[in-house]
Design an enzyme around this catalytic site. Structure first.
Site, short mmCIF file in Angstrom:
data_model
loop_
_atom_site.label_atom_id
_atom_site.label_comp_id
_atom_site.label_asym_id
_atom_site.label_seq_id
_atom_site.Cartn_x
_atom_site.Cartn_y
_atom_site.Cartn_z
N GLY A 46 29.12 8.76 49.74
CA GLY A 46 28.56 9.78 48.86
C GLY A 46 27.36 9.22 48.12
O GLY A 46 27.29 8.02 47.86
N GLN A 51 20.91 8.59 41.94
CA GLN A 51 21.06 7.21 42.41
C GLN A 51 19.82 6.72 43.17
O GLN A 51 19.66 5.53 43.40
CB GLN A 51 22.30 7.06 43.31
CG GLN A 51 23.61 7.21 42.54
CD GLN A 51 24.81 7.08 43.46
OE1 GLN A 51 25.20 8.03 44.10
NE2 GLN A 51 25.38 5.89 43.56
N CYS A 99 31.12 2.27 44.25
CA CYS A 99 29.90 3.04 44.03
C CYS A 99 28.70 2.21 44.47
O CYS A 99 28.63 1.02 44.15
CB CYS A 99 29.77 3.38 42.55
SG CYS A 99 28.31 4.33 42.15
N LEU A 100 27.76 2.84 45.18
CA LEU A 100 26.59 2.10 45.65
C LEU A 100 25.74 1.59 44.49
O LEU A 100 24.98 0.65 44.65
CB LEU A 100 25.74 2.99 46.58
CG LEU A 100 26.41 3.38 47.91
CD1 LEU A 100 25.54 4.36 48.68
CD2 LEU A 100 26.71 2.14 48.74
N HIS A 141 33.67 12.14 41.78
CA HIS A 141 32.91 10.90 41.50
C HIS A 141 31.41 11.20 41.50
O HIS A 141 30.69 10.81 40.59
CB HIS A 141 33.27 9.85 42.57
CG HIS A 141 32.41 8.61 42.53
ND1 HIS A 141 32.93 7.37 42.27
CD2 HIS A 141 31.08 8.42 42.70
CE1 HIS A 141 31.94 6.48 42.28
NE2 HIS A 141 30.81 7.09 42.56
N GLU A 142 30.94 11.91 42.54
CA GLU A 142 29.51 12.22 42.65
C GLU A 142 29.05 13.16 41.54
O GLU A 142 27.96 13.02 41.00
CB GLU A 142 29.20 12.83 44.01
CG GLU A 142 29.47 11.95 45.21
CD GLU A 142 28.86 10.57 45.09
OE1 GLU A 142 27.77 10.43 44.51
OE2 GLU A 142 29.49 9.60 45.55
N HIS A 145 28.02 11.56 38.40
CA HIS A 145 26.65 11.01 38.39
C HIS A 145 25.65 12.01 37.80
O HIS A 145 24.69 11.62 37.15
CB HIS A 145 26.20 10.66 39.81
CG HIS A 145 26.70 9.34 40.32
ND1 HIS A 145 26.37 8.14 39.72
CD2 HIS A 145 27.51 9.02 41.36
CE1 HIS A 145 26.95 7.13 40.38
NE2 HIS A 145 27.65 7.65 41.38
ZN LIG Z 1 28.79 6.48 42.71
#
Ligand SMILES: [Zn+2]
Length: 179
Positions: A46, A51, A99-100, A141-142, A145
């Site tokens: 995701g 991000q 998470c990236l 989660h996304e 953000h």
């Molecule tokens: Zn994330």
């Protein structure tokens, strides 16, 4: 298509609140394609636009269920624009998230198991669906953000502190080994 640099903690842009997408033009289509390419390359399941430094309410997800025979993972690219989530029921699910933007760190987060989601797809078409399981977890989660929230914010202060210390240490090691 192009790979985009992924912002990592403690970049302050990750704390920005994203604003709704209003124009569905070629630039948006290009951004979506670039986000998928960036996410697949990372690899991740995701990615929210913030991000990659774009404070718009847009996220891409692909849970990429692996094929059973050890073949290529089957892609299932999903685009969520201006998403709205409502939890359904009281049940919560504990899942180890990563998470990236918080590279190589993981922590257990409890979130509602089932949600109702409303969103627009890349053509601006409206959708509404009841979602559960892994997709519900990933979507929440996304979605965080878009509000400037990271999964580490859901952890205890102690756990978050340990995780951030580990991240800084590992980042330093990586930088040293690249000389
Ligand atoms: Zn994330």
């Amino acid at each position: 298509m192009a790979l985009l640099p992924i912002l990592e903690v403690p970049d302050p842009r990750l704390r920005e609140k994203s604003t709704p997408v209003e124009v569905f033009d070629d630039n948006l289509q290009r951004l979506i394609d670039d986000m998928f390419e960036t996410m697949y390359k990372a690899p991740g399941i995701g990615l929210a636009a913030i991000q990659v430094g774009v404070a718009k309410r847009l996220l891409v997800i692909d849970l990429q269920q692996p094929e059973e025979e050890g073949g290529e993972a089957k892609r299932n690219p999903l685009v969520f624009i201006n998403p709205e989530l409502t939890p359904e029921g009281e049940e919560k699910r504990l899942y180890t998230e990563g998470c990236l933007s918080v590279p190589d760190q993981y922590g257990e987060v409890r979130r509602p198991t089932t949600i109702h989601a409303k969103w627009l797809d890349r053509d601006g078409k409206a959708h509404g669906e009841r979602i559960d399981g892994m997709l519900a977890t990933c979507l929440q989660h996304e979605m965080d953000h878009l509000e400037g929230i990271l999964f580490i914010d859901h952890l205890s202060r102690l756990k978050r502190g340990m995780l951030m210390k580990k991240l800084v240490k590992e980042r330093k090691l990586r930088e040293e080994s690249s000389y």
